[in-house]
Design an enzyme around this catalytic site. Structure first.
Site, PDB file in Angstrom:
ATOM      1  NE  ARG A   1      -3.468   0.184   2.667  1.00 32.59           N
ATOM      2  CZ  ARG A   1      -3.232   0.809   3.827  1.00 32.59           C
ATOM      3  NH1 ARG A   1      -2.495   0.236   4.753  1.00 32.59           N
ATOM      4  NH2 ARG A   1      -3.758   1.979   4.068  1.00 32.59           N
TER       5      ARG A   1
ATOM      6  CE  LYS B   1       1.906  -4.613   6.152  1.00 31.90           C
ATOM      7  NZ  LYS B   1       1.509  -3.334   5.596  1.00 31.90           N
TER       8      LYS B   1
ATOM      9  NE  ARG C   1       4.235   6.400  11.897  1.00 28.74           N
ATOM     10  CZ  ARG C   1       3.788   5.638  10.902  1.00 28.74           C
ATOM     11  NH1 ARG C   1       2.852   4.760  11.120  1.00 28.74           N
ATOM     12  NH2 ARG C   1       4.294   5.739   9.699  1.00 28.74           N
TER      13      ARG C   1
HETATM   14  C1  BTN Z   1       0.609  -3.736   2.333  1.00 26.67           C
HETATM   15  O1  BTN Z   1       1.387  -2.823   2.057  1.00 26.67           O
HETATM   16  O2  BTN Z   1       0.290  -3.966   3.490  1.00 26.67           O
HETATM   17  C2  BTN Z   1       0.000  -4.571   1.245  1.00 26.67           C
HETATM   18  C3  BTN Z   1       0.914  -5.697   0.828  1.00 26.67           C
HETATM   19  C4  BTN Z   1       0.307  -6.580  -0.241  1.00 26.67           C
HETATM   20  C5  BTN Z   1       1.300  -7.556  -0.801  1.00 26.67           C
HETATM   21  C6  BTN Z   1       0.643  -8.556  -1.690  1.00 26.67           C
HETATM   22  S1  BTN Z   1       1.738  -9.864  -2.149  1.00 26.67           S
HETATM   23  C7  BTN Z   1       0.601 -10.425  -3.335  1.00 26.67           C
HETATM   24  C8  BTN Z   1       0.007  -9.197  -3.981  1.00 26.67           C
HETATM   25  N1  BTN Z   1       0.817  -8.758  -5.092  1.00 26.67           N
HETATM   26  C9  BTN Z   1       1.361  -7.563  -4.872  1.00 26.67           C
HETATM   27  O3  BTN Z   1       2.121  -6.959  -5.660  1.00 26.67           O
HETATM   28  N2  BTN Z   1       0.989  -7.107  -3.665  1.00 26.67           N
HETATM   29  C10 BTN Z   1       0.099  -8.025  -3.002  1.00 26.67           C
END
Ligand code: BTN
Length: 324
Positions: A121, A186, A321
């Site tokens: 994200r 995370k 935060r």
């Molecule tokens: C985040 O930032 O919390 C979201 C992460 C999402 C990662 C997943 S891995 C499978 C899918 N493909 C991607 O490029 N991103 C999501």
């Protein structure tokens, strides 16, 4: 294909001779060597023992369609319309978005051993080393437009936490809107993307990444506190089994969401919310709002008790935060 064959043999972590690979692939020793070199590109560190052969120390737990289908909870079986397993892809979300443009039906799932440009994200990269974690995306069609999708990303977070609990990973929490945390770090992330008509038929891609066994090399590039299942000290699950369990939670949720909406998941979200009743700073574009988290509403917006009263905030560039 030959690289896949090589990997499936090397996955056992045992020593295999160049001769054995030559026979398996029906090619010369020189051609085998060329294929083995390709493993470098995947970031797979092969050990070569002079005169004896090659091995992958520790072996590999590769995704297996057979095993995923065998472990898939019954309720999810009719909902999984296509399973595409890839060795390497830029991003399973990008792949799923491309398939959405080709009108792939709901229930298409793409999982990859490695993402070369995994996306998180807010434009962050998502570290996706080979065969180490889970990276997968699911397509689903909705007819009621963006309005029926309110709260979907939070509900997916609930389903992921519940699925991980079914797989024995307990004590996880959510950070609004949908980070999955373990002891404040995370463990998994969710990226929802939409294409189509915001007021009518649209396709949603639900991308999920779960850290299972993050190698040091990739860990160094993560710019936030993170956890993986290995760091929890429990034994590592079979990745195919874990993917099946996650699909068992998320596919039925997607199938029901348009009818049920977020309100059905609201209570579960609030129960799992790591910041519930805690003071926070909420970064909203250039603005920083100070308040105490009092929950979420039926649209998935976060509710804060602030100096100017109860306020709700939704999506976009909001981050939390702890102010404690
Ligand atoms: C985040 O930032 O919390 C979201 C992460 C999402 C990662 C997943 S891995 C499978 C899918 N493909 C991607 O490029 N991103 C999501």
């Amino acid at each position: 294909m030959s690289v896949e064959k090589l990997l499936s043999v090397l996955a056992d972590g045992e020593l295999h001779s160049g001769e054995e690979f030559g026979e398996l692939l029906g090619v010369s020793r020189a051609a085998v060597w060329k294929q083995l070199k390709k493993l470098d590109d995947l970031g797979v560190s092969l050990e070569s023992i002079k005169g004896r052969g090659y091995r992958l120390p520790g072996g590999l737990d590769l995704l297996s369609a057979k095993r995923i289908y065998a472990s898939l909870p019954e309720a999810a079986l009719p909902l999984l319309t296509e399973l595409e397993l890839m060795m390497q892809v830029d991003s399973t979300n990008s792949r799923a978005m491309a398939r959405a443009a080709d009108s792939v039906p709901s229930g298409y799932v793409c999982a990859a051993e490695q993402q070369t440009a995994g996306r998180g994200r807010r434009g962050r990269p998502w570290q996706s080393p080979f065969a180490a974690n889970l990276y997968f995306s699911i397509n689903w069609r909705f007819t009621g437009g963006a309005a029926v999708l309110e709260g979907l990303s939070l509900a997916v977070g609930v389903a992921v936490v519940e699925a991980l609990a079914c797989a024995g990973v307990t004590g996880l929490e959510l950070k609004w809107p949908n980070d999955i945390l373990c002891h404040g770090k995370k463990l998994a992330g969710i990226l929802l993307e939409m294409t189509g008509d915001a007021a009518g038929p649209c396709q949603v891609v639900v991308g999920i990444g779960v850290n299972i066994n993050m190698p040091e090399s990739a860990a160094g590039q993560i710019d936030q506190p993170w956890a993986d299942l290995r760091s929890l000290g429990a034994g590592l699950p079979c990745r195919s089994d874990l993917l099946a369990t996650m699909l068992g939670g998320v596919l039925p949720l997607l199938g029901d969401f348009e009818r049920k909406g977020f309100s059905t998941y609201r209570e579960a979200f609030e129960r799992l919310d790591a910041f519930s009743n805690r003071p926070v700073f909420l970064h909203l574009g250039g603005e920083v709002v100070v308040g105490t988290v009092i929950g979420v509403d039926d649209r998935g917006s976060i509710l804060l008790d602030t100096a100017t009263g109860k306020r709700s905030f939704n999506g976009g560039e909001v981050s939390l935060r702890s102010a404690e």
